[in-house]
Write an enzyme that holds these catalytic residues in place. Structure first.
Site, PDB file in Angstrom:
ATOM      1  N   GLU B 157      -5.945  -4.284   0.420  1.00  0.00           N
ATOM      2  CA  GLU B 157      -4.712  -2.747   0.677  1.00  0.00           C
ATOM      3  C   GLU B 157      -4.237  -2.815  -0.588  1.00  0.00           C
ATOM      4  OE1 GLU B 157      -3.676  -1.937   4.546  1.00  0.00           O
ATOM      5  OE2 GLU B 157      -1.740  -1.393   3.828  1.00  0.00           O
ATOM      6  N   GLU B 162       5.211   2.614   0.912  1.00  0.00           N
ATOM      7  CA  GLU B 162       6.211   2.519   1.938  1.00  0.00           C
ATOM      8  C   GLU B 162       7.022   2.739   2.318  1.00  0.00           C
ATOM      9  OE1 GLU B 162       3.346   0.096   4.657  1.00  0.00           O
ATOM     10  OE2 GLU B 162       3.659  -1.283   3.304  1.00  0.00           O
TER      11      GLU B 162
END
Lengths: 652, 275
Positions: B157, B162
């Site tokens: 990932e 974010e």
């Protein structure tokens, strides 16, 4: 003197600007005009004051004037700070610290900044009362206030955002604060400020202005209403992710009315209702006019929707002579000081809004209570309680703004000696049947009808209580007054064949009477044949020392009292004391039915005529006994005072 | 087996607390990828829905996938309704709304390119204006194309960006793999000075090649992750697909509170992939 100096320098500056402009006329059009600019210095206090001039510290007049000093030891990463020693609550030189810092000279151009920042710490954790900027003791046009900042004991940076910096092109009020000991139990403390400055942080974002604290309010009103829009705030999200709310002066907002033929709103956010609202032809309902605002182009949350019902009918003009009036609220009289017209006893379940301050409608002041369940007018905290011993009536005008249903009422309650060990109260209920929708009704209520209110020398609260049966009322002309009774003719009952009203004690009949519970009574010669009562014979009632407070004199009548044409009982009295209640009671033969009222003496050692108006009581019984109680005050025993009365009658 | 692997690999964007040192920056590999191979400029004027040739929707609260709360105790229900996701004004707008919907207290949207666009190596960037407020969790990130076949985090990932809504000046770039995932992921925060991510657009990107991932915001390269930085197997040598979403609440960000403001929108001006 200082102010004059400042104004002079401002005038000088303007003159020089005008001269510049004149000179400018001779230049070519292509030359760049240089607009006047002001200092863009953001610093206020770093290690010392920065570019503040000489006379920049202006404490609030009633604060402790010398609460501020420059601390030469404490500082944020330095050894100097702005120190405020908040005094104890009982300090005779002032019980709080508050001041503005105003640039001594031309204002600053702060339009390039987005916040006032400073480091602060305190000798103990405190909530700082108020801090901000824009307060200059002149217009205060761009005042900003942050309330209850939590200040800890370590240096921490605080950010007070500027609601709209573009407006601050010439600001002199660069800092202000006001803080007391409300949250520390009266104990003083020290707050240090440092690195006080305006900054361009770039992280002051997400503006969310509000008016009326973000509420959408609805109001029915009248032409001439003047309604200030309050609850003005601006909220920003800071780099910390936390919101900072500040109270912002009206000058930051641009107010708008949706229909200026109904209501206008000025730069200060004051709404003036100028015309009636139109009705929707389809629904027949009023079309509201909406007052909204923006701040720096952002629509403020909250609005005021109002409907103007048209011209306001003012309450009837009072007719009592001013020397006989103690007025709480009336344009017709000089009002006594009150603590408030709405105590907002929210902790006790009060929902009532309005009254703080009274509204101005059509040039006259009036109180509009909305969401009424109960509300009190206070005269006991910081003002003299009202001594109404000489007064006979309470007057009030009430205009109900809604349909009145069966069972609706407004109860008036008076409290004497509020928050003392002698606190007492009495109530009088106005039934809904005596009120009218959208119409003024005037009430003149004898103070004797407030049963239980045996003394009224220190009235501290007047309550309007509806228990929510009636929620929207206008109230005006609230005052106590002394009804001046024109003396009626003396009673000549010398030819009477039986003891019946009127009674002047001048006949040879046998009067059947008794003094009871310590009252000593006799028919005697008038000891004071002067003034309004020159007749020969009167009745005496002596309240002997130690007599019960309810001691009195009962007089038997041979014929029942005739209340059929009038319910107003009159009597001449002579009392050594002014302002004491005299209770008159009528009883039927078996004393199974009785009605009674108080009336207060207004003079002493002379004859006066008083009236007991039984109009609001049930007078239909066969009353054959009249009982008179002097100084009927629970807990007050007889003191040997001698009273006289005469000329008992039902007013023709 | 396949289903199980879907479930596990969907547990993503785990809480990250590790901050790697900057020591590798001095020796980082910088490669220029300037051949645009794929982009969505979100400039469609006729269709307000995202291009179905590139984007899939993930729908629901994760329960259907076996991971209610999408593996992180998230609070939102993802939909493809225009209230939650729309292409207009030259932008993709993903909007988180506070509303009762299908048993959840919030709705939002999550788009991904699985099976439609997957790529190994290159420059992946998007120009985005972030939402704000406590409890908002916007992200621009990628998962390995074998996410259906292996157990997360074996698939790998890459979190290009974010953000916690209550940290309006900070974003995080991370890499998750076997032995270094969720709270143990390799991550680094980047903080803007004198600006914030919710008041204007910023470019978030990675330059990804063999044995390195460079993270940048606008023109600032702020981190490089190489096999030397990870405490397990390097799993970033296969095609990855792209995900854009706005989550609400969850382990990473915490729940919204009384000061949170809804609705909140993440504005995506473009997504571009170079090689």
């Amino acid at each position: 003197m200082k102010n004059i100096k400042i104004y002079n320098s401002k005038v000088l500056f303007l003159l020089s600007f005008i001269m510049l402009a004149l000179v400018g006329c001779e230049r070519d059009l292509s030359d760049d005009a240089v607009p006047a600019t002001f200092s863009t210095i953001g610093d206020i206090f770093t290690d010392n004051f920065v570019a503040m001039g000489t006379d920049f510290y202006l404490p609030f007049a009633d604060s402790k004037l010398d609460a501020f000093s420059v601390d030469d030891e404490e500082g944020f990463e330095s050894s100097a700070s702005y120190r405020v020693d908040v005094p104890n609550a009982d300090n005779p030189n002032g019980n709080y610290a508050g001041a503005i810092l105003r640039v001594d000279g031309a204002g600053r151009d702060l339009s390039g900044y987005d916040a006032l920042t400073f480091y602060a710490k305190a000798s103990q954790g405190v909530n700082l009362g108020e801090v901000g900027f824009g307060l200059d003791f002149l217009e205060n046009k761009y005042q900003v206030t942050a309330s209850n900042l939590s200040i800890g004991t370590n240096w921490t940076k605080y950010t007070i955002p500027i609601p709209d910096a573009s407006l601050l092109s010439e600001e002199r009020g660069v800092f202000w604060y006001s803080t007391g000991t409300q949250n520390t139990g009266g104990s003083g403390y020290t707050v240090w400020f440092d690195e006080m400055k305006f900054e361009k942080l770039g992280t002051v974002a997400q503006p969310r202005p509000k008016i009326l604290n973000g509420q959408d309010q609805f109001l029915e009103t009248f032409n001439g209403s003047v309604l200030p829009i309050g609850g003005l705030t601006q909220t920003f999200n800071l780099a910390s992710g936390l919101d900072q709310v500040v109270a912002a002066a009206p000058g930051y907002f641009q107010f708008t009315s949706s229909n200026t033929s109904v209501a206008t709103v000025n730069d200060l956010g004051v709404v003036t209702v100028v015309g009636p609202s139109a009705t929707d032809p389809d629904t027949g309902e009023f079309i509201p006019t909406v007052i909204t605002a923006t701040l720096d182009g952002v629509v403020a949350e909250g609005s005021l929707s109002l409907v103007s019902l048209g011209p306001f009918t003012e309450a009837p003009v009072p007719t009592q002579s001013p020397e006989n009036v103690i007025s709480l609220f009336s344009d017709a009289y000089t009002n006594v000081p009150v603590d408030y017209y709405n105590g907002f006893f929210n902790g006790d379940g009060q929902t009532t809004q309005g009254g703080a301050p009274p509204t101005n409608v059509g040039g006259g002041e009036v109180i509009n209570y909305t969401n009424l369940n109960f509300v009190g007018i206070g005269t006991f905290l910081n003002v003299q309680p009202i001594d109404a011993t000489q007064m006979t009536h309470l007057h009030v005008d009430i205009n109900v703004q809604e349909a009145i249903d069966s069972g609706d009422f407004i109860r008036l309650q008076l409290l004497n000696g509020v928050q003392t060990s002698n606190e007492i109260s009495g109530s009088r209920t106005i039934p809904g049947t005596e009120l009218a929708q959208n119409e003024w009704r005037s009430f003149d209520i004898p103070l004797g009808e407030f049963s239980g209110l045996s003394t009224r020398d220190a009235l501290g609260l007047l309550f309007f209580i509806s228990d929510s049966t009636i929620s929207n009322i206008y109230v005006d002309n609230i005052y106590y007054y002394k009804e001046v009774v024109d003396p009626s003719p003396n009673v000549d009952d010398s030819a009477a064949t039986q003891v019946e009203l009127p009674i002047g004690f001048e006949s040879s009949l046998t009067y059947n009477f008794v003094g009871f519970e310590g009252a000593d009574t006799a028919v005697e010669s008038n000891p004071d044949q002067s003034g309004i009562n020159p007749t020969a014979t009167v009745m005496r009632s002596t309240k002997t020392v130690g007599a019960q407070f309810f001691a009195g004199t009962a007089l038997e009548l041979d014929a029942q009292v005739d209340f059929s044409t009038s319910q107003k009982f009159r009597m001449k009295v002579w009392s050594p004391k002014s302002g004491i209640p005299i209770k008159v009671r009528f009883e039927n033969a078996g004393n199974t039915v009785g009605i009674e009222l108080d009336s207060n003496t207004t003079t002493m050692n002379e004859w006066e005529e008083l009236e007991w108006d039984f109009s609001d009581l049930n007078t239909s019984a066969s009353f054959v006994r009249v009982v008179v109680f002097f100084e009927f005050i629970p807990g007050t025993p007889g003191d040997g005072s001698t009273y006289y009365f005469d000329d008992l009658k039902i007013l023709e | 087996m396949k289903k199980v692997s879907i479930i596990t690999c969907s547990i993503i964007l785990g809480s990250v607390f590790l901050f790697t040192s900057c020591s590798t920056d001095e020796n980082q590999t910088v490669t220029t990828f300037d051949n645009l191979v794929k982009s969505d400029e979100f400039n469609s004027v006729s269709a307000e829905v995202p291009d179905s040739n590139m984007w899939n929707f993930d729908i629901g609260n994760g329960a259907e996938q076996g991971i209610p709360g999408w593996g992180n105790n998230e609070l939102q229900y993802y939909t493809d309704r225009p209230e939650n996701v729309i292409v207009e004004d030259g932008m993709l707008k993903i909007t988180a709304i506070q509303e009762s919907f299908m048993g959840s207290g919030y709705t939002s949207a999550r788009l991904q390119t699985k099976d439609k666009f997957e790529k190994k190596y290159g420059r992946f960037e998007a120009r985005i204006k972030l939402p704000w407020s406590q409890g908002l969790w916007p992200a621009f990130w990628m998962l390995g194309q074998n996410s259906d076949d292996v157990i997360w985090p074996q698939c790998g990932e890459i979190d290009i960006m974010e953000n916690r809504g209550q940290e309006p000046t900070i974003i995080n770039g991370s890499a998750h793999g076997p032995g270094y995932s969720a709270g143990e992921a390799v991550t680094k925060a980047y903080e803007l000075t004198g600006d914030r991510f919710d008041t204007g657009f910023h470019v978030f990107g990675i330059e990804w090649g063999e044995n390195y991932i460079n993270y940048y915001v606008d023109d600032v390269l702020y981190n490089q992750i190489t096999p030397d930085d990870v405490s397990g197997e390097w799993v970033f040598d296969q095609p990855f697909y792209i995900i854009l979403n706005v989550a609400v609440g969850g382990n990473y960000v915490g729940s919204p509170n009384e000061n949170s403001v809804f609705p909140q929108t993440m504005y995506v001006d473009y997504v571009r992939i170079y090689e």
